[in-house]
Design a protein around this motif. Structure first.
Motif, PDB file in Angstrom:
ATOM      1  N   GLY A 163       0.819  -1.217   0.000  1.00 58.32           N
ATOM      2  CA  GLY A 163       0.000   0.000   0.000  1.00 58.32           C
ATOM      3  C   GLY A 163       0.844   1.255   0.000  1.00 58.32           C
ATOM      4  O   GLY A 163       0.589   2.195  -0.755  1.00 58.32           O
ATOM      5  N   SER A 164       1.890   1.264   0.822  1.00 60.41           N
ATOM      6  CA  SER A 164       2.723   2.454   0.950  1.00 60.41           C
ATOM      7  C   SER A 164       3.516   2.721  -0.328  1.00 60.41           C
ATOM      8  O   SER A 164       3.637   3.868  -0.775  1.00 60.41           O
ATOM      9  N   THR A 165       4.068   1.671  -0.924  1.00 58.29           N
ATOM     10  CA  THR A 165       4.872   1.859  -2.140  1.00 58.29           C
ATOM     11  C   THR A 165       4.012   2.404  -3.273  1.00 58.29           C
ATOM     12  O   THR A 165       4.415   3.338  -3.989  1.00 58.29           O
ATOM     13  N   TYR A 167       1.211   4.062  -2.981  1.00 58.52           N
ATOM     14  CA  TYR A 167       0.801   5.423  -2.616  1.00 58.52           C
ATOM     15  C   TYR A 167       1.905   6.434  -2.937  1.00 58.52           C
ATOM     16  O   TYR A 167       1.669   7.453  -3.609  1.00 58.52           O
ATOM     17  N   HIS A 168       3.115   6.155  -2.491  1.00 60.52           N
ATOM     18  CA  HIS A 168       4.187   7.135  -2.693  1.00 60.52           C
ATOM     19  C   HIS A 168       4.612   7.235  -4.152  1.00 60.52           C
ATOM     20  O   HIS A 168       5.017   8.306  -4.611  1.00 60.52           O
ATOM     21  N   LEU A 169       4.525   6.139  -4.895  1.00 59.29           N
ATOM     22  CA  LEU A 169       4.955   6.157  -6.291  1.00 59.29           C
ATOM     23  C   LEU A 169       3.958   6.915  -7.176  1.00 59.29           C
ATOM     24  O   LEU A 169       4.351   7.643  -8.081  1.00 59.29           O
ATOM     25  N   LEU A 186      -5.678   3.287   0.213  1.00 66.47           N
ATOM     26  CA  LEU A 186      -4.971   2.017   0.002  1.00 66.47           C
ATOM     27  C   LEU A 186      -3.816   1.877   0.988  1.00 66.47           C
ATOM     28  O   LEU A 186      -3.595   0.803   1.570  1.00 66.47           O
ATOM     29  N   ASP A 187      -3.103   2.970   1.202  1.00 67.59           N
ATOM     30  CA  ASP A 187      -1.995   2.976   2.164  1.00 67.59           C
ATOM     31  C   ASP A 187      -2.514   2.646   3.561  1.00 67.59           C
ATOM     32  O   ASP A 187      -1.971   1.794   4.273  1.00 67.59           O
ATOM     33  N   MET A 188      -3.612   3.305   3.949  1.00 64.50           N
ATOM     34  CA  MET A 188      -4.193   3.064   5.273  1.00 64.50           C
ATOM     35  C   MET A 188      -4.720   1.640   5.398  1.00 64.50           C
ATOM     36  O   MET A 188      -4.615   0.997   6.446  1.00 64.50           O
ATOM     37  N   SER A 282      11.131  13.527   8.517  1.00 66.12           N
ATOM     38  CA  SER A 282      10.363  12.705   9.470  1.00 66.12           C
ATOM     39  C   SER A 282       9.693  11.507   8.806  1.00 66.12           C
ATOM     40  O   SER A 282       9.628  10.422   9.394  1.00 66.12           O
ATOM     41  N   HIS A 283       9.217  11.677   7.591  1.00 65.53           N
ATOM     42  CA  HIS A 283       8.529  10.550   6.939  1.00 65.53           C
ATOM     43  C   HIS A 283       9.525   9.444   6.598  1.00 65.53           C
ATOM     44  O   HIS A 283       9.201   8.258   6.706  1.00 65.53           O
ATOM     45  N   HIS A 284      10.725   9.831   6.207  1.00 72.18           N
ATOM     46  CA  HIS A 284      11.761   8.820   5.945  1.00 72.18           C
ATOM     47  C   HIS A 284      12.072   8.052   7.231  1.00 72.18           C
ATOM     48  O   HIS A 284      12.177   6.822   7.226  1.00 72.18           O
ATOM     49  N   ILE A 285      12.234   8.793   8.333  1.00 70.02           N
ATOM     50  CA  ILE A 285      12.547   8.150   9.615  1.00 70.02           C
ATOM     51  C   ILE A 285      11.402   7.219  10.025  1.00 70.02           C
ATOM     52  O   ILE A 285      11.622   6.073  10.441  1.00 70.02           O
ATOM     53  N   MET A 286      10.180   7.710   9.865  1.00 67.88           N
ATOM     54  CA  MET A 286       9.022   6.891  10.224  1.00 67.88           C
ATOM     55  C   MET A 286       8.991   5.597   9.401  1.00 67.88           C
ATOM     56  O   MET A 286       8.731   4.515   9.938  1.00 67.88           O
ATOM     57  N   HIS A 287       9.270   5.707   8.119  1.00 72.56           N
ATOM     58  CA  HIS A 287       9.268   4.510   7.266  1.00 72.56           C
ATOM     59  C   HIS A 287      10.253   3.469   7.774  1.00 72.56           C
ATOM     60  O   HIS A 287       9.936   2.283   7.870  1.00 72.56           O
ATOM     61  N   VAL A 288      11.448   3.904   8.118  1.00 75.62           N
ATOM     62  CA  VAL A 288      12.478   2.954   8.577  1.00 75.62           C
ATOM     63  C   VAL A 288      12.070   2.354   9.919  1.00 75.62           C
ATOM     64  O   VAL A 288      12.193   1.139  10.142  1.00 75.62           O
TER      65      VAL A 288
HETATM   66 ZN    ZN Z   1       4.663   6.793   3.834  1.00 80.23          ZN
END
Ligand code: ZN
Length: 326
Positions: A163-165, A167-169, A186-188, A282-288
């Motif tokens: 879902g996340s991939t 969404y971001h793409l 879809l991400d949610m 922050s979003h990068h950190i959250m993803h990791v």
């Molecule tokens: Zn995300």
């Protein structure tokens, strides 16, 4: 570039050659033709570029400089936050590196150049591919006696990354805000599957082996409460599970909450707006962090799945449930 610009190029090239020998004239004509061809290609790229940016307001810098180009490998095609439609301006501290509105193919091709969603796509796209390619190695299939449970677990662990991939793409798709909201849902939904299935795996087993009507009904409360209750009940006579899984369950939720807080607070980019557009916001950190959370989810689930396979009743020492518990 206008037509007069092209004719100027053509006449200039012939004049430079002069009236000398036939060979010199031929070379000059050839050079002029080559310049004209280059100019025409550039013109067509500019024309396509204006179509590419259809729906997104091109920044003043780009439109006034005349350097708008389809060269998506360079920074020229990337936009500033104020150039975007409002629904894509959700983080006021990320100022540059935005892709323009693109069709589906353009969004997909943005995999191959760097922009401010690249890290988001990589951090969840790589786990997605890893699970899809190496799913057979991720679980001790031979030690799990209930066949459906490892499959539910796999779906639960891959769903948030799928879902996340996506969404971001595709979030900058030219279909606009309605498309963006569908992708966000879809991400949610991917996250919801993970949060719910973990509880469902556990309570699917509990419901199948309930000892009384209350216990059976308790197995079907809201997913959120199921997850909290399952962690709480592990240490009681009503619960069970591999004792080694408890730390993974606690870490998984702590990390998920930490990631959620970091993302919501928009730290650290709010301290240095515009400096972390491409990396370490922050979003990068959250993803990791949430990838690490699901890693712990997986570790705990594998221990519990194997434990469940060796315990055909809720508690190994409990008497069998009475008949007609409903
Ligand atoms: Zn995300």
């Amino acid at each position: 570039m206008s037509g007069s610009g092209m004719s100027k190029h053509r006449s200039g090239g012939v004049a430079d050659a002069g009236p000398g020998s036939a060979a010199a004239a031929s070379a000059a004509a050839s050079a002029a033709e080559s310049k004209l061809r280059q100019r025409t290609v550039a013109d067509s790229r500019d024309q396509t570029c204006s179509q590419l940016h259809n729906g997104a307001v091109v920044s003043e810098d780009q439109s006034s400089s005349g350097q708008c180009s389809l060269d998506l490998w360079s920074k020229k095609a990337l936009l500033k936050r104020n150039d975007l439609p409002r629904h894509l301006q959700f983080n006021p501290y990320i100022e540059t590196g935005y892709r323009p509105l693109l069709d589906a193919w353009g969004c997909f091709m943005s995999l191959f150049y760097f922009h401010n969603e690249t890290i988001n796509i990589i951090t969840h796209g790589v786990p997605m591919l890893y699970i899809l390619l190496w799913w057979q190695t991720l679980l001790p299939w031979g030690e799990i006696s209930v066949p459906v449970l490892p499959w539910i677990h796999l779906v639960a662990t891959v769903s948030p990354w799928v879902g996340s991939t996506i969404y971001h793409l595709f979030m900058n798709h030219s279909a606009g805000e309605a498309c963006y909201k569908s992708l966000l849902h879809l991400d949610m939904f991917g996250i919801w599957i993970t949060q719910s299935f973990v509880g469902l795996v556990w309570f699917f087993f509990k419901a199948s082996h309930a000892r009384n009507p209350w216990e059976r009904r308790f197995c079907f409360t809201l997913p959120f409460l199921m997850r909290a209750a399952s962690a709480t009940l592990r240490g009681s006579a009503w619960g069970g599970g591999n004792p080694g899984a408890f730390k993974h369950i606690i870490l998984q939720d702590l990390l998920a909450v930490l990631g959620g807080f970091v993302g919501a607070l928009r730290v650290p980019e709010k301290w240095v707006p515009g400096r972390l557009d491409l990396l370490a916001n922050s979003h990068h950190i959250m993803h990791v962090v949430v990838v690490y959370a699901v890693y712990h989810l997986h570790q705990g689930a594998v221990l519990d799945l194997v434990w469940l396979s060796g315990n055909t009743t809720c508690l190994g020492t409990s008497p069998p449930p009475p008949p007609h518990v409903l």
